[in-house]
Design a protein around this motif. Structure first.
Motif, mmCIF file in Angstrom:
data_model
loop_
_atom_site.group_PDB
_atom_site.id
_atom_site.type_symbol
_atom_site.label_atom_id
_atom_site.label_comp_id
_atom_site.label_asym_id
_atom_site.label_seq_id
_atom_site.Cartn_x
_atom_site.Cartn_y
_atom_site.Cartn_z
ATOM 1 N N GLN A 103 0.867 -1.353 0.229
ATOM 2 C CA GLN A 103 0.100 0.547 0.466
ATOM 3 C C GLN A 103 0.851 1.349 0.129
ATOM 4 O OE1 GLN A 103 -1.998 -0.997 3.924
ATOM 5 N NE2 GLN A 103 -3.759 -1.543 2.513
ATOM 6 N N GLU A 104 1.790 0.988 0.463
ATOM 7 C CA GLU A 104 2.883 2.450 0.959
ATOM 8 C C GLU A 104 3.304 2.488 -0.809
ATOM 9 O OE1 GLU A 104 6.077 1.368 3.728
ATOM 10 O OE2 GLU A 104 4.743 1.893 5.435
ATOM 11 N N SER A 105 4.081 1.425 -1.447
ATOM 12 C CA SER A 105 4.613 1.493 -2.613
ATOM 13 C C SER A 105 3.454 2.287 -3.407
ATOM 14 C CB SER A 105 5.556 0.484 -3.130
ATOM 15 O OG SER A 105 4.514 -0.509 -3.273
ATOM 16 N N GLN A 106 2.785 1.641 -3.747
ATOM 17 C CA GLN A 106 1.319 2.227 -4.166
ATOM 18 C C GLN A 106 1.115 4.091 -3.841
ATOM 19 O OE1 GLN A 106 -2.375 -0.163 -4.055
ATOM 20 N NE2 GLN A 106 -1.493 -2.090 -4.859
ATOM 21 N N GLN A 107 0.918 4.303 -2.973
ATOM 22 C CA GLN A 107 0.798 5.876 -2.453
ATOM 23 C C GLN A 107 1.825 6.534 -2.704
ATOM 24 O OE1 GLN A 107 0.068 5.668 1.881
ATOM 25 N NE2 GLN A 107 -2.131 5.199 1.048
ATOM 26 N N ASN A 108 3.386 6.305 -3.116
ATOM 27 C CA ASN A 108 4.620 7.243 -3.380
ATOM 28 C C ASN A 108 4.367 7.182 -4.587
ATOM 29 O OD1 ASN A 108 5.377 6.728 -0.273
ATOM 30 N ND2 ASN A 108 6.642 5.365 -1.020
ATOM 31 N N PHE A 109 3.283 5.336 -5.412
ATOM 32 C CA PHE A 109 4.153 5.533 -6.562
ATOM 33 C C PHE A 109 2.902 6.929 -7.393
ATOM 34 C CE2 PHE A 109 1.451 4.533 -10.902
ATOM 35 C CZ PHE A 109 2.681 4.796 -11.641
ATOM 36 N N LEU A 110 1.977 6.972 -7.117
ATOM 37 C CA LEU A 110 0.758 8.256 -7.141
ATOM 38 C C LEU A 110 1.455 9.318 -6.932
ATOM 39 C CD1 LEU A 110 -2.229 6.088 -5.618
ATOM 40 C CD2 LEU A 110 -1.758 6.659 -8.613
ATOM 41 N N LEU A 111 2.169 9.690 -5.938
ATOM 42 C CA LEU A 111 2.742 10.723 -5.153
ATOM 43 C C LEU A 111 3.653 10.615 -6.361
ATOM 44 C CD1 LEU A 111 2.883 11.003 -2.039
ATOM 45 C CD2 LEU A 111 1.104 12.552 -3.218
ATOM 46 N N ASP A 112 4.770 9.883 -6.968
ATOM 47 C CA ASP A 112 5.326 10.941 -7.568
ATOM 48 C C ASP A 112 5.351 10.989 -9.111
ATOM 49 O OD1 ASP A 112 6.839 9.699 -6.108
ATOM 50 O OD2 ASP A 112 7.863 7.539 -6.453
ATOM 51 N N ILE A 113 4.268 9.995 -10.074
ATOM 52 C CA ILE A 113 3.214 10.512 -11.089
ATOM 53 C C ILE A 113 2.350 11.923 -10.937
ATOM 54 C CG2 ILE A 113 4.118 8.461 -12.342
ATOM 55 C CD1 ILE A 113 1.157 8.218 -11.822
ATOM 56 N N ALA A 114 1.992 12.704 -9.897
ATOM 57 C CA ALA A 114 1.387 13.188 -9.743
ATOM 58 C C ALA A 114 1.591 14.657 -10.756
ATOM 59 C CB ALA A 114 0.503 13.514 -8.212
ATOM 60 N N GLY A 115 2.948 14.804 -9.936
ATOM 61 C CA GLY A 115 3.366 16.150 -11.273
ATOM 62 C C GLY A 115 4.135 16.006 -12.139
ATOM 63 N N LEU A 116 4.103 14.562 -13.020
ATOM 64 C CA LEU A 116 4.379 14.614 -14.153
ATOM 65 C C LEU A 116 3.273 15.277 -15.337
ATOM 66 C CD1 LEU A 116 4.631 10.882 -14.560
ATOM 67 C CD2 LEU A 116 6.180 12.751 -14.541
ATOM 68 N N GLY A 117 3.831 15.969 -15.878
ATOM 69 C CA GLY A 117 3.140 16.851 -17.345
ATOM 70 C C GLY A 117 2.907 18.497 -17.211
ATOM 71 N N GLN A 118 3.678 18.715 -15.282
ATOM 72 C CA GLN A 118 3.805 20.136 -15.397
ATOM 73 C C GLN A 118 5.357 20.375 -15.796
ATOM 74 O OE1 GLN A 118 3.057 20.337 -11.240
ATOM 75 N NE2 GLN A 118 0.794 19.973 -11.401
ATOM 76 N N SER A 119 5.321 20.875 -17.400
ATOM 77 C CA SER A 119 6.494 21.175 -17.820
ATOM 78 C C SER A 119 6.943 23.032 -16.957
ATOM 79 C CB SER A 119 6.250 21.041 -19.082
ATOM 80 O OG SER A 119 5.299 22.112 -20.152
ATOM 81 N N GLY A 120 5.921 23.502 -17.124
ATOM 82 C CA GLY A 120 5.537 25.175 -16.959
ATOM 83 C C GLY A 120 5.593 26.060 -18.176
ATOM 84 N N GLU A 121 5.437 25.245 -19.034
ATOM 85 C CA GLU A 121 4.761 25.690 -20.472
ATOM 86 C C GLU A 121 2.733 25.855 -20.321
ATOM 87 O OE1 GLU A 121 6.268 26.632 -22.943
ATOM 88 O OE2 GLU A 121 8.505 26.312 -22.491
ATOM 89 N N ARG A 122 2.934 27.016 -20.677
ATOM 90 C CA ARG A 122 0.984 27.341 -20.431
ATOM 91 C C ARG A 122 0.087 26.791 -21.480
ATOM 92 N NH1 ARG A 122 -1.165 31.628 -17.832
ATOM 93 N NH2 ARG A 122 -0.687 31.794 -15.999
ATOM 94 N N ASN A 123 0.904 26.761 -22.652
ATOM 95 C CA ASN A 123 -0.307 25.978 -23.736
ATOM 96 C C ASN A 123 0.925 25.709 -25.440
ATOM 97 O OD1 ASN A 123 -1.792 25.197 -26.160
ATOM 98 N ND2 ASN A 123 -3.470 26.584 -25.621
ATOM 99 N N ILE A 124 1.451 25.016 -25.401
ATOM 100 C CA ILE A 124 2.348 24.663 -26.098
ATOM 101 C C ILE A 124 1.804 24.375 -27.598
ATOM 102 C CG2 ILE A 124 4.138 23.367 -25.004
ATOM 103 C CD1 ILE A 124 3.651 21.140 -26.045
#
Length: 93
Positions: A44-65
């Protein structure tokens, strides 16, 4: 008294009435239950860590490419050689 306390006390009383011959088997079973509980908690801890790890993916700082997608692709893809035009150019030399 809370229900879990009653259940624990019932178990303690039951264990005290068991013959010595079965205590080894009971100890093995309790070890197994403890191991299984630890495995479930770590899973359960590893699943929660996985979700936290991927939560920020896709946030490149670019508004609209989407408006500059063609310009980005022009710098990444060679019209003749495709994606790896750098590697193919070195082969020709």
């Amino acid at each position: 008294m809370p229900k879990t306390t009653v259940e624990r006390q019932y178990l303690i009383n039951t264990v005290e009435t068991l013959p010595d011959e079965v205590l080894t088997e009971l100890a093995n079973f309790l070890d197994y239950l403890s191991y299984r509980t630890q495995q479930q908690q770590s899973s359960q801890e590893s699943q929660q860590n996985f979700l936290l790890d991927i939560a920020g993916l896709g946030q490149s700082g670019e508004r609209n490419i989407s408006e500059s997608d063609e310009a980005i692709l022009e710098t990444e893809i060679d019209s003749l050689w495709g994606w790896h035009h750098q590697a193919n150019s070195s082969v020709e030399k």
